[in-house]
Design a protein around this motif. Structure first.
Motif, PDB file in Angstrom:
ATOM      1  N   UNK A 225      24.185  -7.968   3.032  1.00  0.00           N
ATOM      2  CA  UNK A 225      23.049  -7.564   2.207  1.00  0.00           C
ATOM      3  C   UNK A 225      21.854  -7.250   3.118  1.00  0.00           C
ATOM      4  N   UNK A 226      21.242  -6.095   2.888  1.00  0.00           N
ATOM      5  CA  UNK A 226      20.072  -5.711   3.682  1.00  0.00           C
ATOM      6  C   UNK A 226      20.399  -4.888   4.908  1.00  0.00           C
ATOM      7  N   UNK A 296      12.468  -2.829  -0.239  1.00  0.00           N
ATOM      8  CA  UNK A 296      12.292  -1.849  -1.312  1.00  0.00           C
ATOM      9  C   UNK A 296      13.556  -1.062  -1.614  1.00  0.00           C
ATOM     10  N   UNK A 297      14.576  -1.176  -0.760  1.00  0.00           N
ATOM     11  CA  UNK A 297      15.817  -0.407  -0.881  1.00  0.00           C
ATOM     12  C   UNK A 297      15.568   1.094  -0.733  1.00  0.00           C
ATOM     13  N   UNK A 298      14.568   1.482   0.017  1.00  0.00           N
ATOM     14  CA  UNK A 298      14.241   2.888   0.253  1.00  0.00           C
ATOM     15  C   UNK A 298      14.784   3.319   1.613  1.00  0.00           C
ATOM     16  N   UNK A 299      15.257   4.542   1.672  1.00  0.00           N
ATOM     17  CA  UNK A 299      15.614   5.146   2.961  1.00  0.00           C
ATOM     18  C   UNK A 299      14.673   6.322   3.196  1.00  0.00           C
ATOM     19  N   UNK A 300      14.307   6.511   4.452  1.00  0.00           N
ATOM     20  CA  UNK A 300      13.295   7.501   4.819  1.00  0.00           C
ATOM     21  C   UNK A 300      13.884   8.506   5.795  1.00  0.00           C
ATOM     22  N   UNK A 301      13.688   9.785   5.518  1.00  0.00           N
ATOM     23  CA  UNK A 301      14.106  10.826   6.459  1.00  0.00           C
ATOM     24  C   UNK A 301      13.037  10.973   7.536  1.00  0.00           C
ATOM     25  N   UNK A 306      10.806  12.506   3.561  1.00  0.00           N
ATOM     26  CA  UNK A 306      11.370  12.383   2.218  1.00  0.00           C
ATOM     27  C   UNK A 306      11.930  10.968   2.049  1.00  0.00           C
ATOM     28  N   UNK A 307      11.617  10.363   0.905  1.00  0.00           N
ATOM     29  CA  UNK A 307      12.008   8.974   0.674  1.00  0.00           C
ATOM     30  C   UNK A 307      12.880   8.887  -0.571  1.00  0.00           C
ATOM     31  N   UNK A 308      13.978   8.129  -0.452  1.00  0.00           N
ATOM     32  CA  UNK A 308      14.955   8.018  -1.533  1.00  0.00           C
ATOM     33  C   UNK A 308      15.139   6.541  -1.901  1.00  0.00           C
ATOM     34  N   UNK A 309      15.344   6.283  -3.180  1.00  0.00           N
ATOM     35  CA  UNK A 309      15.551   4.918  -3.666  1.00  0.00           C
ATOM     36  C   UNK A 309      17.048   4.686  -3.873  1.00  0.00           C
TER      37      UNK A 309
END
Length: 356
Positions: A225-226, A296-301, A306-309
């Protein structure tokens, strides 16, 4: 007081070379014009003007150059179609070069050069070579001048012998008609015809998820996890010549979330015990996503932020990306390894016209 030789008084009595003194006004005026217009030399006819056999020979030379241009254009197209992209040849004294690039450059250069050389030889040997001087005049031409220009153009067209020298005319038209085909063929190099390639990747049902760092199949217990894990399809080797082409669409990132943190029901159904797999390719311009925010479970390009959840179907929450990250449906096989249940349900990467 007598004046001495060479004094200022004596110098005032003398005239400078090329000048004379006006007895009445004492002014000094130049004698003659040192930059008189010499005029044009008498015109001398060329051999082609007086010998039709020589003129025919020049005509054949021009036609040969135009024909050679046509053949070079055909060679350009043939080279583009037949030569493989990765073939390397040795050309002295250049060295090792791409056979395709060398052939394209050589044939296109010959095609363009022969058109230019043919036009120059035509003008120098068969067209009129009389020099017609004309005084400078204001930019706006008078009606008489416009009429004279049109008359000169008509006379030049007549003296070019385009109607009489049919061999030159026909080969010139052929060369000019074929050489643009080189540009048309180059349009093919804007990219491969996509067909359905943009809609499919290397993932198939039953294909194992391979850890891209260890090259070992992934088990659920390998994903904490994480953590953010990068995966590739089973059977894809880093030494494979097609590796970059395949991984550019099939690159996968895997995270493990608490099932209760996943907001999208389909995402939960397509995962395994909170393990979800999304395309690693940003949907903006195709950069690889590599930054993960655990809380936050966000990934960043990293290219354009650009940020995705990942807890909400990979949707875009910030930046220029146009749509969510595609999710890969996964499960666990009877040996305990994570496997794909098919390909992505939608195309990965940036948008394109036919995406729909």
């Amino acid at each position: 007081m007598s004046s001495q030789p060479g004094s200022n008084e004596d110098m005032s009595e003398e005239n400078l070379p090329g000048e004379r003194s006006d007895a009445h006004h004492g002014a000094v005026q130049p004698v003659g014009d040192p930059f008189a217009d010499p005029g044009l030399p008498p015109h001398e006819p060329r051999r082609q003007d007086i010998d039709e056999r020589t003129a025919r020979r020049s005509e054949r030379v021009v036609a040969f150059l135009f024909t050679l241009s046509m053949l070079a254009t055909v060679g350009f197209i043939a080279s583009y179609v037949t030569l493989p992209i990765h073939k390397i040849v040795y050309i002295f004294p250049i060295g090792h070069v791409s056979a395709l690039n060398f052939a394209l450059g050589l044939t296109l250069g010959v095609a363009l050069f022969c058109i230019g050389a043919g036009a120059v030889h035509w003008a120098r040997t068969l067209m009129s070579d009389h020099e017609v001087p004309q005084e400078r005049h204001p930019i706006e031409a008078s009606p008489e001048v416009r009429q004279q220009v049109m008359a000169d153009f008509a006379q030049g067209a007549k003296e070019s012998q385009l109607g009489r020298r049919k061999l030159i005319r026909n080969t010139m038209f052929g060369a000019l008609a074929l050489v643009p085909l080189s540009g048309v063929v180059l349009l093919r190099d804007l990219g491969p015809l996509p067909e359905t390639k943009l809609r499919h990747t290397a993932w198939k049902k039953g294909m194992l998820l391979i850890n891209q760092n260890t090259n070992q199949p992934l088990r659920p217990e390998d994903v904490a996890i994480g953590s953010l894990t990068f995966a590739k399809p089973e059977g894809l080797s880093d030494d494979d010549p097609e590796f970059q082409d395949v991984i550019a669409k099939a690159a996968l990132m895997i995270v493990r979330l608490k099932p209760e943190d996943i907001k999208d029901k389909r995402e939960l159904d397509w995962g395994h015990e909170g393990i979800v797999a999304f395309s690693k390719i940003c949907t903006h311009v195709g950069c690889p996503i590599s930054l993960y925010e655990q809380q936050t479970h966000h990934v960043l390009c990293p290219c354009h932020q650009s940020t995705f959840d990942l807890s909400d179907g990979g949707r875009v929450i910030f930046g220029p990306a146009g749509h969510a990250l595609p999710q890969l449906r996964i499960s666990v096989n009877d040996k305990g390894y994570l496997e794909a249940l098919g390909d992505f349900a939608e195309p990965v990467g940036p948008s394109f016209w036919e995406r729909g």
